[in-house]
Design a protein around this motif. Structure first.
Motif, PDB file in Angstrom:
ATOM      1  N   MET A   1       0.824  -1.206   0.000  1.00 28.18           N
ATOM      2  CA  MET A   1       0.000   0.000   0.000  1.00 28.18           C
ATOM      3  C   MET A   1       0.862   1.263   0.000  1.00 28.18           C
ATOM      4  O   MET A   1       0.544   2.257  -0.660  1.00 28.18           O
ATOM      5  CB  MET A   1      -0.934   0.007   1.212  1.00 28.18           C
ATOM      6  CG  MET A   1      -1.943  -1.124   1.229  1.00 28.18           C
ATOM      7  SD  MET A   1      -3.015  -1.174  -0.221  1.00 28.18           S
ATOM      8  CE  MET A   1      -2.443  -2.716  -0.981  1.00 28.18           C
ATOM      9  N   LEU A   2       1.980   1.231   0.750  1.00 30.49           N
ATOM     10  CA  LEU A   2       2.884   2.381   0.788  1.00 30.49           C
ATOM     11  C   LEU A   2       3.522   2.615  -0.581  1.00 30.49           C
ATOM     12  O   LEU A   2       3.698   3.763  -1.015  1.00 30.49           O
ATOM     13  CB  LEU A   2       3.959   2.164   1.847  1.00 30.49           C
ATOM     14  CG  LEU A   2       3.481   2.272   3.301  1.00 30.49           C
ATOM     15  CD1 LEU A   2       4.560   1.771   4.254  1.00 30.49           C
ATOM     16  CD2 LEU A   2       3.101   3.709   3.644  1.00 30.49           C
ATOM     17  N   ILE A   3       3.869   1.534  -1.272  1.00 29.51           N
ATOM     18  CA  ILE A   3       4.420   1.663  -2.624  1.00 29.51           C
ATOM     19  C   ILE A   3       3.371   2.251  -3.567  1.00 29.51           C
ATOM     20  O   ILE A   3       3.656   3.129  -4.382  1.00 29.51           O
ATOM     21  CB  ILE A   3       4.906   0.290  -3.126  1.00 29.51           C
ATOM     22  CG1 ILE A   3       6.070  -0.204  -2.263  1.00 29.51           C
ATOM     23  CG2 ILE A   3       5.313   0.375  -4.598  1.00 29.51           C
ATOM     24  CD1 ILE A   3       6.512  -1.620  -2.575  1.00 29.51           C
ATOM     25  N   TRP A   4       2.150   1.765  -3.442  1.00 29.52           N
ATOM     26  CA  TRP A   4       1.046   2.266  -4.268  1.00 29.52           C
ATOM     27  C   TRP A   4       0.794   3.744  -3.979  1.00 29.52           C
ATOM     28  O   TRP A   4       0.591   4.554  -4.898  1.00 29.52           O
ATOM     29  CB  TRP A   4      -0.191   1.416  -3.985  1.00 29.52           C
ATOM     30  CG  TRP A   4      -1.383   1.709  -4.842  1.00 29.52           C
ATOM     31  CD1 TRP A   4      -1.421   2.452  -5.989  1.00 29.52           C
ATOM     32  CD2 TRP A   4      -2.721   1.259  -4.615  1.00 29.52           C
ATOM     33  NE1 TRP A   4      -2.705   2.501  -6.491  1.00 29.52           N
ATOM     34  CE2 TRP A   4      -3.515   1.771  -5.666  1.00 29.52           C
ATOM     35  CE3 TRP A   4      -3.320   0.481  -3.641  1.00 29.52           C
ATOM     36  CZ2 TRP A   4      -4.884   1.529  -5.747  1.00 29.52           C
ATOM     37  CZ3 TRP A   4      -4.678   0.218  -3.716  1.00 29.52           C
ATOM     38  CH2 TRP A   4      -5.455   0.738  -4.763  1.00 29.52           C
ATOM     39  N   ALA A   5       0.812   4.110  -2.688  1.00 27.59           N
ATOM     40  CA  ALA A   5       0.559   5.504  -2.309  1.00 27.59           C
ATOM     41  C   ALA A   5       1.651   6.433  -2.831  1.00 27.59           C
ATOM     42  O   ALA A   5       1.386   7.602  -3.139  1.00 27.59           O
ATOM     43  CB  ALA A   5       0.450   5.616  -0.795  1.00 27.59           C
ATOM     44  N   ALA A   6       2.871   5.910  -2.926  1.00 24.55           N
ATOM     45  CA  ALA A   6       3.990   6.743  -3.374  1.00 24.55           C
ATOM     46  C   ALA A   6       3.819   7.219  -4.809  1.00 24.55           C
ATOM     47  O   ALA A   6       4.395   8.242  -5.203  1.00 24.55           O
ATOM     48  CB  ALA A   6       5.304   5.970  -3.228  1.00 24.55           C
ATOM     49  N   VAL A   7       3.026   6.506  -5.601  1.00 20.78           N
ATOM     50  CA  VAL A   7       2.826   6.892  -7.005  1.00 20.78           C
ATOM     51  C   VAL A   7       1.385   7.351  -7.259  1.00 20.78           C
ATOM     52  O   VAL A   7       0.977   7.482  -8.418  1.00 20.78           O
ATOM     53  CB  VAL A   7       3.175   5.705  -7.934  1.00 20.78           C
ATOM     54  CG1 VAL A   7       4.652   5.361  -7.812  1.00 20.78           C
ATOM     55  CG2 VAL A   7       2.311   4.478  -7.627  1.00 20.78           C
ATOM     56  N   THR A   8       0.637   7.612  -6.180  1.00 20.59           N
ATOM     57  CA  THR A   8      -0.763   8.015  -6.311  1.00 20.59           C
ATOM     58  C   THR A   8      -1.009   9.317  -5.552  1.00 20.59           C
ATOM     59  O   THR A   8      -0.657   9.412  -4.372  1.00 20.59           O
ATOM     60  CB  THR A   8      -1.704   6.928  -5.757  1.00 20.59           C
ATOM     61  OG1 THR A   8      -1.429   5.688  -6.410  1.00 20.59           O
ATOM     62  CG2 THR A   8      -3.161   7.302  -5.974  1.00 20.59           C
ATOM     63  N   PRO A   9      -1.607  10.331  -6.160  1.00 20.02           N
ATOM     64  CA  PRO A   9      -1.927  11.568  -5.438  1.00 20.02           C
ATOM     65  C   PRO A   9      -2.901  11.288  -4.296  1.00 20.02           C
ATOM     66  O   PRO A   9      -3.802  10.448  -4.423  1.00 20.02           O
ATOM     67  CB  PRO A   9      -2.578  12.455  -6.511  1.00 20.02           C
ATOM     68  CG  PRO A   9      -2.124  11.873  -7.814  1.00 20.02           C
ATOM     69  CD  PRO A   9      -1.974  10.406  -7.581  1.00 20.02           C
ATOM     70  N   PRO A  10      -2.766  11.988  -3.159  1.00 21.22           N
ATOM     71  CA  PRO A  10      -3.656  11.723  -2.021  1.00 21.22           C
ATOM     72  C   PRO A  10      -5.085  12.194  -2.229  1.00 21.22           C
ATOM     73  O   PRO A  10      -6.012  11.669  -1.608  1.00 21.22           O
ATOM     74  CB  PRO A  10      -2.988  12.484  -0.871  1.00 21.22           C
ATOM     75  CG  PRO A  10      -2.165  13.549  -1.537  1.00 21.22           C
ATOM     76  CD  PRO A  10      -1.704  12.951  -2.831  1.00 21.22           C
ATOM     77  N   ASP A  11      -5.299  13.195  -3.073  1.00 21.84           N
ATOM     78  CA  ASP A  11      -6.644  13.733  -3.324  1.00 21.84           C
ATOM     79  C   ASP A  11      -7.344  14.075  -2.009  1.00 21.84           C
ATOM     80  O   ASP A  11      -8.500  13.687  -1.777  1.00 21.84           O
ATOM     81  CB  ASP A  11      -7.499  12.737  -4.127  1.00 21.84           C
ATOM     82  CG  ASP A  11      -6.962  12.516  -5.523  1.00 21.84           C
ATOM     83  OD1 ASP A  11      -6.295  13.422  -6.046  1.00 21.84           O
ATOM     84  OD2 ASP A  11      -7.196  11.423  -6.082  1.00 21.84           O
ATOM     85  N   LEU A  12      -6.672  14.824  -1.146  1.00 26.60           N
ATOM     86  CA  LEU A  12      -7.194  15.133   0.178  1.00 26.60           C
ATOM     87  C   LEU A  12      -8.368  16.088   0.099  1.00 26.60           C
ATOM     88  O   LEU A  12      -8.319  17.117  -0.576  1.00 26.60           O
ATOM     89  CB  LEU A  12      -6.090  15.740   1.044  1.00 26.60           C
ATOM     90  CG  LEU A  12      -6.464  16.099   2.477  1.00 26.60           C
ATOM     91  CD1 LEU A  12      -6.878  14.859   3.258  1.00 26.60           C
ATOM     92  CD2 LEU A  12      -5.298  16.815   3.171  1.00 26.60           C
ATOM     93  N   GLY A  13      -9.453  15.745   0.788  1.00 28.56           N
ATOM     94  CA  GLY A  13     -10.630  16.596   0.870  1.00 28.56           C
ATOM     95  C   GLY A  13     -10.692  17.277   2.224  1.00 28.56           C
ATOM     96  O   GLY A  13      -9.846  18.112   2.558  1.00 28.56           O
ATOM     97  N   ASP A  14     -11.682  16.918   3.036  1.00 28.18           N
ATOM     98  CA  ASP A  14     -11.835  17.472   4.378  1.00 28.18           C
ATOM     99  C   ASP A  14     -10.927  16.701   5.336  1.00 28.18           C
ATOM    100  O   ASP A  14     -11.200  15.539   5.652  1.00 28.18           O
ATOM    101  CB  ASP A  14     -13.299  17.343   4.812  1.00 28.18           C
ATOM    102  CG  ASP A  14     -13.567  18.006   6.155  1.00 28.18           C
ATOM    103  OD1 ASP A  14     -12.610  18.197   6.937  1.00 28.18           O
ATOM    104  OD2 ASP A  14     -14.740  18.302   6.453  1.00 28.18           O
ATOM    105  N   PRO A  15      -9.855  17.320   5.864  1.00 28.63           N
ATOM    106  CA  PRO A  15      -8.927  16.603   6.743  1.00 28.63           C
ATOM    107  C   PRO A  15      -9.599  16.094   8.020  1.00 28.63           C
ATOM    108  O   PRO A  15      -9.292  14.992   8.485  1.00 28.63           O
ATOM    109  CB  PRO A  15      -7.856  17.649   7.058  1.00 28.63           C
ATOM    110  CG  PRO A  15      -7.956  18.652   5.959  1.00 28.63           C
ATOM    111  CD  PRO A  15      -9.401  18.696   5.593  1.00 28.63           C
ATOM    112  N   GLY A  16     -10.504  16.889   8.596  1.00 27.47           N
ATOM    113  CA  GLY A  16     -11.165  16.481   9.827  1.00 27.47           C
ATOM    114  C   GLY A  16     -12.021  15.247   9.648  1.00 27.47           C
ATOM    115  O   GLY A  16     -11.976  14.311  10.455  1.00 27.47           O
TER     116      GLY A  16
END
Length: 302
Positions: A190-205
């Motif tokens: 999953m960490l490897i996958w996340a390293a090449v994928t944008p987080p697309d962060l919305g509402d942090p809370g």
């Protein structure tokens, strides 16, 4: 052995709750980032609890078996299921696909473990499939079969294969440290996958709240209880609980996401409850195999 009432309640509630919680988190963060955080924190929480309770960690070959079980039941199941939800599969539909676990598990246990279900087990399995079909048919018609649904089916295969593999090779292991190992090794891809994928962060809370609840209730407590139930009662019997989980997930989806469950889901809940009551009370019969005694002795030696 029969399923404990506490195992039944916790697995049904926590797994049912996990799907809408996952959907909430995925609305604010991409799947590999959600799963990386989930697995890393859950592994730390479970490892700390195992160390505090002085639980016995797997030894020798059990480490390898714990890794395989973890990758199947965590990385494959949730990696595929969460990406499927991210691509548009609803949490209720995801739960309904995973609820086919009894059918796949029955096939795998018959071929891998030589288990023959009793008549009550067959009736319970049939009722479980009816429950799934009743609740699932309308949603399949509406959604259709696409790549997202295929990913969800792969999640089902990982879930079922992991449970049967655990029963075959990891039955003697303490579920708490074994679950910690599974969460940790699943974090790596999953960490490897996340390293090449944008987080697309919305509402942090909202992302933090949903992931926090998911990590504690689903990843830590739910997974450990599931492994404990498989260890005590066998993968086939525990899998029957997934006939109820979809409707429970739909109810939580209604409360958390505003998704109103249809009549089919409510009927599926009732039929699924009967399936678990009938199928969960029957003992399976196991056909001895040429490998049964050597492997049993090896497990005891470990």
């Amino acid at each position: 052995m029969k399923l404990r009432a506490t195992h039944i309640i916790l697995i049904v509630v926590l797994y049912g709750l996990g799907y809408p919680l996952g959907a909430m988190a995925l609305g604010e963060l991409s799947a590999p980032w959600v799963l990386s955080i989930r697995f890393v924190l859950a592994a730390a929480l479970l490892a700390g609890a195992a160390a505090f309770g002085r639980r016995r960690w797997p030894r020798g070959r059990q480490w390898g078996h714990a890794i395989v079980v973890g990758l199947l039941t965590q990385a494959v199941q949730f990696g595929c299921a969460y990406e499927g939800m991210r691509e548009g599969v609803s949490p209720t539909l995801t739960a309904l696909v995973i609820a086919m676990n009894p059918l796949v598990t029955a096939v795998l246990t018959a071929s891998w473990l030589g288990e023959r279900p009793t008549r009550r087990g067959v009736v319970g399995l049939a009722l479980g499939l009816v429950a799934i079909g009743v609740a699932f048919a309308g949603r399949v018609t509406a959604t259709g079969v696409d790549a997202a649904l295929v990913l969800t089916l792969l999640a089902l295969l990982g879930m079922s294969a992991g449970g049967v593999y655990q029963q075959r090779f990891l039955a003697a292991a303490d579920p708490l440290p074994a679950s910690a190992i599974g969460q940790f090794v699943s974090a790596m891809p999953m960490l490897i996958w996340a390293a090449v994928t944008p987080p697309d962060l919305g509402d942090p809370g909202l992302a933090l709240a949903s992931m926090g609840a998911m990590i504690v209730l689903s990843a830590a407590v739910g997974t450990t209880v599931y492994m404990a139930a498989v260890r005590r009662s066998g993968a086939a019997r525990v899998s029957l609980l997934f006939a109820v989980i979809p409707s429970v997930a739909a109810l939580f989806g209604w409360l958390l996401l505003g998704q109103v469950p249809g009549q089919g889901v409510i009927l599926g809940l009732a039929i699924g409850a009967i399936a678990c009551a009938v199928g969960g009370s029957g003992d399976s019969r196991r056909r001895p195999t040429a490998m049964e005694h050597p492997i049993s002795a090896e497990s005891r030696a470990q």
